[in-house]
Design a protein around this motif. Structure first.
Motif, mmCIF file in Angstrom:
data_model
loop_
_atom_site.group_PDB
_atom_site.id
_atom_site.type_symbol
_atom_site.label_atom_id
_atom_site.label_comp_id
_atom_site.label_asym_id
_atom_site.label_seq_id
_atom_site.Cartn_x
_atom_site.Cartn_y
_atom_site.Cartn_z
ATOM 1 N N VAL A 127 0.847 -1.203 0.000
ATOM 2 C CA VAL A 127 0.000 0.000 0.000
ATOM 3 C C VAL A 127 0.880 1.250 0.000
ATOM 4 C CG1 VAL A 127 -1.755 1.266 1.290
ATOM 5 C CG2 VAL A 127 -1.764 -1.222 1.303
ATOM 6 N N ASP A 128 1.862 1.265 0.879
ATOM 7 C CA ASP A 128 2.785 2.391 0.987
ATOM 8 C C ASP A 128 3.489 2.615 -0.351
ATOM 9 O OD1 ASP A 128 4.591 4.284 1.839
ATOM 10 O OD2 ASP A 128 5.970 2.831 2.739
ATOM 11 N N GLY A 130 2.671 1.618 -3.333
ATOM 12 C CA GLY A 130 1.728 2.002 -4.389
ATOM 13 C C GLY A 130 1.364 3.480 -4.280
ATOM 14 N N LEU A 131 1.016 3.910 -3.066
ATOM 15 C CA LEU A 131 0.627 5.311 -2.871
ATOM 16 C C LEU A 131 1.777 6.252 -3.216
ATOM 17 C CD1 LEU A 131 -1.454 5.250 0.450
ATOM 18 C CD2 LEU A 131 -2.275 5.706 -1.854
ATOM 19 N N MET A 132 2.969 5.883 -2.795
ATOM 20 C CA MET A 132 4.108 6.762 -3.055
ATOM 21 C C MET A 132 4.475 6.790 -4.538
ATOM 22 S SD MET A 132 4.826 8.503 -0.499
ATOM 23 C CE MET A 132 3.125 8.487 0.003
ATOM 24 N N ALA A 133 4.256 5.669 -5.211
ATOM 25 C CA ALA A 133 4.516 5.657 -6.657
ATOM 26 C C ALA A 133 3.540 6.609 -7.360
ATOM 27 C CB ALA A 133 4.373 4.244 -7.208
ATOM 28 N N ILE A 134 2.266 6.561 -6.926
ATOM 29 C CA ILE A 134 1.278 7.466 -7.520
ATOM 30 C C ILE A 134 1.683 8.915 -7.251
ATOM 31 C CG2 ILE A 134 -1.123 8.255 -7.383
ATOM 32 C CD1 ILE A 134 -1.874 5.354 -6.645
ATOM 33 N N ALA A 135 2.085 9.162 -5.993
ATOM 34 C CA ALA A 135 2.487 10.522 -5.618
ATOM 35 C C ALA A 135 3.675 10.976 -6.460
ATOM 36 C CB ALA A 135 2.845 10.579 -4.134
#
Lengths: 306, 308
Positions: A127-128, A130-135
């Motif tokens: 989750v971490d 994935g979210l950071m990749a999106i960011a």
């Protein structure tokens, strides 16, 4: 605290003074706006008349003093193109930009901060990452390109949202998202790193050791301390949202200050540019001032240091 | 002594350190930590883009500005109306999109690199002198830094373009000024802390001149954070150039610029979406790669900069 506030206030005023001075002298020293308005083949009489009308006949220092008096009175002169008061034109455009920028900031806060908190609490999980990749993608994408992709997908292909204009929330949605992409991404990344830093502090360990509930530790000890850097960046975000609006408005034909400024830059309509630049400078300086004060209130170390 | 606590990161006394390392026969610690695969890919992308930009005249299949009006708005090679002659199709004036993207790399990277180098030289020189001399010069430099930090740079860029008109020299001046304040602030801060070290005092006691102290003792110790900052600054300048070109006040036609291509292409989103999407993807690819490299460098070289 009073001294701290006063220093920040003086710094803000000095910043504004430098900006106005640079723009004022720059515009007047660079060329003759009269020829731009009347064309190269204008009669000398017409040129002289217009120069007098615009006050360009006076020596520069006099124009400078007069300009400050005018600004003090809220009189920014007439637009060279539209021949009506700049304040009137700006007043028509300002609400649209304010609407767009505040919507974008709201979206950045509502999405960015929870994203960062969530990622920090689930550090090193999928989750971490994935979210950071999106960011990360969001932080590298230019706002105008995000806007164009949104138009391509939601207006052209799916035909769900209008690609230009202003009026309903459907009109606002895509420009606000395009403008907030960078904000969401940077707030998420910053909130995450601020949270992680606080989570490793001794007082968090102590709080846990004395048997506090994890939710209380997170709310009372972690979030409150992690808020300090986040608030600073939030201040920057407001400045970025205002300037980013210039570009995003062009993409979505949003009738705000951005399009006004770009038009004025192309036509060298300097009264408009001066007021627009000054207005943006004032709003950014005010925001920075509030952030500085807030920062001082939240973290006493800062006001004692300076 | 204080310095040695931060590890064998930099120059002074490195001779004795390596000797000592040899004596105990410890494994040699590399200055560079292992590079994750993602960073390798990013380096690969940047290298390819730079090569493409350098070799543009050799590899571009067509002249980027020559118009073939009979072949306007042709699809990519994958489209039914496309041909292998124009792999990424043609634009509204019948110019080859692939060639324009290739030449666009030249413009984007060239201007980005130019702006970064000028900002680095200007900012770090002023910052180092400010930090070293303090006093009035320091106050003036830091005030200018504050002014520039207080305002979104694009506003100043727009004002400058309004004043001097859109042209390449003006654009180069703007990108040169963009970001100097970051270099000035970081180098000043680093000089302030570095110059208190015993080895600087020792050099001064030995009679070293100011210039020598700066060049021999201060500069080597502040390069790491400056390299990191320069990397991240490069992407903001690439984005600034493409934004200004997108607004029609950056790189002027007929020169190919990614920002301008997007702006022209958005008129044809309905019929020829690739006109805007291909240059946009190129911008994202390069900025993402450089940003990732910058982040990695920051963590690898200078943990104190993390999170800024």
């Amino acid at each position: 605290m009073l001294q701290f506030t006063l220093r920040r206030f003086i710094r803000g005023i000095l910043t504004l003074w430098v900006v106005v001075t640079l723009v004022f002298f720059g515009l007047r020293l660079s060329g003759d706006p009269v020829f731009l308005m009347l064309g190269d083949e204008a009669s000398p009489e017409a040129v002289t008349a217009l120069r007098e009308q615009l006050g360009l006949e006076e020596p520069l220092p006099m124009q400078y003093v007069r300009y400050f008096q005018m600004v003090g009175q809220g009189d920014f002169g007439n637009s060279l193109r539209e021949r009506r008061p700049v304040t009137e034109i700006v007043a028509e455009r300002l609400p649209a930009t304010a609407e767009l920028a505040s919507a974008a900031i709201m979206i950045s806060i509502v999405l960015g901060i929870p994203m960062g908190i969530f990622a920090a609490l689930r550090r090193n999980t999928a989750v971490d990452r994935g979210l950071m990749a999106i960011a990360f993608v969001g932080q590298s994408a230019p706002g105008f390109f995000v806007g164009i992709m949104l138009i391509l997908i939601f207006s052209m292909q799916l035909q769900l949202l209008p690609s230009s204009g202003r009026g309903t929330w459907q009109h606002l949605l895509m420009p606000a998202i395009a403008l907030s992409t960078y904000g969401i991404a940077s707030l998420a990344r910053l909130t995450r790193s601020a949270m992680l830093e606080v989570l490793s502090k001794d007082y968090v360990r102590t709080a846990r050791a004395k048997g506090l509930k994890e939710s209380i530790v997170q709310m009372r000890h972690v979030l409150r301390n992690a808020a300090i850097p986040v608030i600073t960046v939030l201040g920057l975000q407001i400045g970025l949202a205002i300037s980013g609006a210039i570009v995003v408005e062009t993409v979505f034909a949003w009738p705000g200050m951005g399009r006004l400024i770009i038009g004025a830059v192309t036509n060298r309509d300097y009264p408009v540019i001066q007021m627009a630049v000054l207005l943006i400078a004032v709003s950014v300086v005010i925001v920075n001032f509030i952030v500085d004060i807030l920062y001082g209130v939240l973290d006493p170390r800062i006001r004692y240091q300076s | 002594m204080a310095r040695s606590l931060t590890g064998p990161r930099k120059a002074t006394g490195s001779g004795s350190v390596s000797k000592a390392t040899k004596l105990v026969d410890a494994p040699r610690r590399s200055r560079w930590p292992a590079m994750p695969w993602l960073i390798r890919v990013c380096f690969g992308i940047v290298v390819v883009m730079v090569l493409v930009a350098l070799a543009a005249p050799l590899i571009a299949p067509h002249d980027p500005v020559s118009q073939t009006l009979t072949a306007r708005l042709q699809g990519t090679a994958l489209h039914a109306d496309g041909s292998s002659e124009y792999l990424l199709g043609t634009d509204q004036l019948g110019r080859d999109v692939l060639s324009r993207v290739i030449y666009g790399a030249q413009v984007s990277l060239g201007i980005g690199l130019f702006g970064m180098v000028v900002g680095l030289i200007l900012g770090s020189t002023l910052g180092i002198i400010a930090g070293f001399t303090r006093g009035f010069f320091d106050d003036v430099v830091m005030f200018l830094v504050d002014v520039q930090l207080a305002l979104p740079f694009i506003i100043m860029a727009l004002a400058a373009i309004a004043i001097f008109g859109p042209s390449l020299p003006v654009l180069l001046a703007i990108v040169g000024i963009a970001g100097w304040e970051g270099f000035a602030r970081v180098s000043r801060g680093m000089v302030l802390s570095t110059k208190e070290n015993a080895y600087v005092e020792a050099a001064r006691a030995l009679g070293a001149s100011r210039a020598r102290i700066i060049v021999k003792h201060l500069v080597p110790n502040i390069t790491a954070p400056l390299i990191v900052l320069a990397t991240l600054n490069l992407t903001s300048i690439i984005l600034l150039e493409s934004t200004l070109s997108f607004l029609g006040i950056g790189v002027q036609p007929p020169m190919a610029s990614w920002g301008r291509m997007i702006s022209e292409g958005r008129e044809y989103l309905n019929t020829a979406w690739w006109l805007a999407v291909v240059p946009g993807a190129a911008i994202m690819l390069i900025t993402m790669s450089i940003n990732l490299i910058g982040d990695w460098l920051r963590d690898a070289l200078d943990p104190t900069l993390r999170g800024r």
